[in-house]
Design an enzyme around this catalytic site. Structure first.
Site, PDB file in Angstrom:
ATOM      1  CE1 TYR A 155      -7.343   0.983   8.731  1.00  0.00           C
ATOM      2  CE2 TYR A 155      -7.611   2.933  10.087  1.00  0.00           C
ATOM      3  CZ  TYR A 155      -8.150   1.858   9.418  1.00  0.00           C
ATOM      4  OH  TYR A 155      -9.512   1.660   9.435  1.00  0.00           O
TER       5      TYR A 155
ATOM      6  NE  ARG B 252       1.129   7.311   3.549  1.00  0.00           N
ATOM      7  CZ  ARG B 252       0.108   6.583   3.150  1.00  0.00           C
ATOM      8  NH1 ARG B 252      -0.706   6.034   4.021  1.00  0.00           N
ATOM      9  NH2 ARG B 252      -0.099   6.377   1.858  1.00  0.00           N
TER      10      ARG B 252
ATOM     11  CB  CYS C 127     -10.057  -4.335  -7.409  1.00  0.00           C
ATOM     12  SG  CYS C 127      -9.327  -3.574  -8.871  1.00  0.00           S
TER      13      CYS C 127
ATOM     14  CE1 TYR D 235      -7.252   8.258  10.645  1.00  0.00           C
ATOM     15  CE2 TYR D 235      -5.496   7.690   9.117  1.00  0.00           C
ATOM     16  CZ  TYR D 235      -6.817   7.589   9.517  1.00  0.00           C
ATOM     17  OH  TYR D 235      -7.706   6.831   8.789  1.00  0.00           O
TER      18      TYR D 235
ATOM     19  CD  GLU E 212      -0.279   3.994   7.105  1.00  0.00           C
ATOM     20  OE1 GLU E 212      -0.293   5.073   6.497  1.00  0.00           O
ATOM     21  OE2 GLU E 212      -1.206   3.158   6.988  1.00  0.00           O
TER      22      GLU E 212
HETATM   23 FE1  SF4 Z   1      -9.533   0.712  -6.902  1.00  0.00          FE
HETATM   24 FE2  SF4 Z   1     -11.033   0.881  -9.127  1.00  0.00          FE
HETATM   25 FE3  SF4 Z   1      -8.394   1.088  -9.255  1.00  0.00          FE
HETATM   26 FE4  SF4 Z   1      -9.482  -1.236  -8.673  1.00  0.00          FE
HETATM   27  S1  SF4 Z   1      -9.710  -0.138 -10.579  1.00  0.00           S
HETATM   28  S2  SF4 Z   1      -7.750  -0.318  -7.666  1.00  0.00           S
HETATM   29  S3  SF4 Z   1     -11.242  -0.607  -7.487  1.00  0.00           S
HETATM   30  S4  SF4 Z   1      -9.745   2.487  -8.189  1.00  0.00           S
END
Ligand code: SF4
Ligand code: ADP
Length: 673
Positions: free
Chosen positions: A60, A222, A361, A174, A103
């Site tokens: 964003y 969007r 992640c 938003y 965006e």
């Molecule tokens: Fe997000 Fe978990 Fe998918 Fe990784 S594995 S992109 S942290 S949801």
């Protein structure tokens, strides 16, 4: 193209004046980096383009200081410095032949404007989203004219920075959505009341954006097609249809989702399957000739193909799957779809935005590290020696270390006590809604089986002498953690008073639970709530007690807290918040309650303590104190118990840094001196 079956996914798609090279569209997603980390952002987006995403979107991007989300990380296009910073991202994306989508964003009452100190605005005047204190004043006609000007100026800047697609953003609660929705628009002028009036602002925003980009960029809209607020808001089978009809051919691209709250759109796997938005967004394509992109945590090429073939989408939108595997499109293109590192839907990536920290992640330890550590998701430096490595424990940390060291070319032995690999994932993925979590193991196990330099030894519970006899040059202990039994957790710093004849259980020890079960949660992530759900579904009478003011409180960060709480209520689980465990006697526990001077006593058949975890590091300690033993390191929960994402990261980092003489530098972006 090695995989003709998926040819369709690689067809170019015309979007207004530009052409996407394929149907893989990385929809906008937060990185926790924003305008403060332009180099890190550019490197991250560049990797997505390198991995084959035909369109790569920014996060964003604020059009004006009255849309300021500080300290959360957003991009901005307020001035020429912003243009120069964004141009670095545009170059990184264009280098690989992909399009950059920007965006543009105004948050309305969603912004506290703590940095800019501008007054927040809204369609009709209301409280600030983040509890204020304060309010977002109602916009008058002059404010609306100013807003249209800001959108046009920001669109011009986006074009000069190198954007190919520029957004009007009417989703996720938003400002433009606040005007569209009857929930938040109580105006009686030309911008409120009838649906045509409520749609006017979005229409004008599209028009000024189109004028500003002068035919060089596509204009995307969007829009949330369902706010999931029932008839109080926009619904996919109600007003959304009419809005799409009213604006059908105006944008060059429809980017549609289910929002209102962001958590509805990026719902975790615990509460939604792959392609969960299909039934909501399907109608859009029937009402416009313009291409449509949508999301749904797509990781399977078959599901993607089905979305195109059944006429739901033209472009496969993905935020989380592109974070978990930036090379997802390239792997499909090259016939290596078995190597896709599938998103597990845990939403740790969402927590990065919610905590205002750079993206991380569970599946992909390199995300966010492209610039600051120079990590690439596929490339890793070759081994620097002939050292042989023994890894003990095949949980997330041990598996990732074995894989990354194996990919570097080291000779690796991975020993696991159990028959199955996966460590804590075996237990956690059996909890309700968490079955996708086993993908963390499956992906690594699959790739390990392809490496001839990695040997896996199952049912091999190693003791210190076994390890010494093995003769490795380096030992890595990844033996995990166990749950505490003493009551120490987030809220308790000293052990609870636990009578000698009181039996306390933990998630490690759930066999033969007797009578009504009391779960005490002082860890506050998923385990307490998921366990309550599991035991209730198995037929137990369950009471859930937490030290915090909300059920599974930290899941606010993964956008799951409301869903968890609702599910436990729906299952008839009794919920108590703000109770801190003091003492456990046989069949009876005493709690301090934040809203009462007197302690509260509850009875139970079995009590399960979900409080904190301790490293299982005996093996490490024994080896480390013996100088004759080989070099030994510990990683993951065995070093510092934490979420699965941290264990994977620890395994990867160990492998990257092993044998490296280079000083480890964590690059940081600093303001100009
Ligand atoms: Fe997000 Fe978990 Fe998918 Fe990784 S594995 S992109 S942290 S949801
Ligand atoms: P992490 O999250 O750090 O990877 P886990 O608890 O998920 O930790 O995994 C630890 C793994 O180590 C488990 O699979 C466990 O069976 C294994 N393990 C523990 N002690 C030994 C040992 N002495 N020998 C072999 N494997 C072990």
């Amino acid at each position: 193209m090695n995989q003709p079956r998926y040819q369709k996914l690689f067809e170019p798609v015309r979007i207004g004046p530009v052409t996407a090279p394929n149907r893989f569209y990385q929809t906008p997603h937060a990185t926790g980096m924003g305008w403060r980390m332009p180099k890190a952002s550019a490197a991250l987006r560049g990797i997505k383009a390198e991995g084959g995403w035909g369109v790569v979107s920014t996060e964003y991007c604020s059009i004006h200081p009255s849309s300021d989300d500080f300290p959360f990380a957003y991009l901005s296009l307020w001035d020429e410095d912003d243009v120069r910073a964004l141009a670095v991202t545009a170059d990184a994306v264009h280098e690989h032949g992909s399009l950059l989508a920007v965006e543009l964003w105004h948050g309305g009452f969603h912004c506290n404007n703590r940095l800019s100190r501008d007054a927040a605005v809204s369609p009709s005047g209301q409280g600030l989203h983040l509890l204020g204190p304060g309010s977002a004043r109602a916009m008058d006609k002059a404010d609306i004219r100013a807003l249209l000007g800001w959108q046009a100026e920001a669109a011009t800047r986006a074009r000069r920075a190198g954007a190919d697609i520029v957004y009007v953003y009417a989703g996720h609660d938003y400002l433009p959505l606040q005007f569209l929705s009857p929930r938040t628009n109580r105006r009686s002028d030309a911008y409120g009341g009838s649906l045509a009036n409520r749609t006017r602002l979005v229409r004008e925003m599209i028009e000024v954006t189109r004028e500003a980009v002068q035919g060089t960029c596509a204009v995307a809209l969007r829009m949330s097609v369902d706010e999931l607020h029932g008839p109080a808001g926009i619904t996919h089978d109600g007003e959304a249809r009419e809005i799409v009809e009213l604006l059908a051919e105006l944008p060059d691209l429809w980017d549609v989702n289910v929002s209102g709250a962001l958590g509805n759109d990026s719902k975790s796997a615990r509460f939604s399957p792959e392609a969960f938005q299909e039934s909501y967004v399907r109608f859009v394509k029937g009402l416009t000739s313009k291409p449509v992109v949508g999301v749904g945590r797509f990781t399977s090429p078959e599901t993607m193909l089905a979305q195109i073939r059944n006429g739901t989408l033209d472009l496969i939108g993905a935020a989380r799957p592109s974070i978990a595997d930036p090379f997802l499109p390239a792997k499909i293109r090259d016939g290596r779809e078995d190597e896709i590192r599938e998103c597990i839907g845990c939403n740790i990536c969402r927590s990065a935005n919610n905590e205002a920290v750079p993206l991380r992640c569970t599946q992909n330890p390199t995300i966010g590290e492209e610039w600051r550590r120079g990590w690439h998701p596929l490339r890793i430096p070759a081994r620097a020696s002939d050292k042989r490595i023994l890894i003990v424990g095949a949980g997330p940390a041990g598996l990732e270390a074995a894989l990354a060291l194996g990919q570097r070319g080291y000779e690796v032995a991975l020993a696991e006590r159990g028959r199955e690999l996966g460590g804590r994932l075996l237990h956690d993925s059996a909890l309700p809604g968490l079955s996708t979590w086993i993908r963390v193991r499956d992906h690594r196990q699959h790739l390990l089986e392809k490496l001839s330099n990695v040997s896996i030894y199952r049912e091999s519970a190693l003791a210190a002498p076994d390890i010494r006899d093995f003769g490795a040059d380096q030992v890595v202990i990844a033996t995990g953690s166990r749950w505490r039994r003493d009551g120490i957790g987030t809220a308790r710093e000293q052990p609870a008073l636990i009578d000698a004849d009181a039996v306390t259980r933990t998630p490690d020890d759930l066999d033969n639970l007797q009578g009504p079960v009391l779960i005490y949660d002082d860890e506050n992530y998923y385990m307490g709530g998921a366990l309550a759900e599991q035991l209730r579904r198995e037929g137990h009478d369950v009471t859930y007690v937490t030290s915090q003011p909300a059920v599974s409180a930290w899941t606010q960060m993964t956008d799951e807290q409301g869903f968890v709480q609702q599910r436990l209520l729906d299952l008839g689980i009794r919920l108590f918040v703000s109770h801190i465990l003091q003492a456990v006697a046989k069949g009876r526990a005493t709690f301090g309650y934040a809203l009462s001077a007197s302690p509260v006593t509850m009875t139970f058949g079995s009590i399960v303590l979900v409080t904190g975890r301790l490293p299982v590091d005996d093996l490490y300690r024994e080896l480390a104190q013996n100088e004759a033993a080989p070099a030994v390191a510990r990683i993951g929960d065995c070093f510092s118990p934490g979420p699965v994402a941290d264990a994977v990261y620890a395994g990867h980092r160990f492998a990257r840094e092993f044998d490296s003489s280079a000083a480890v530098v964590l690059r940081r972006e600093r303001p100009d001196p």
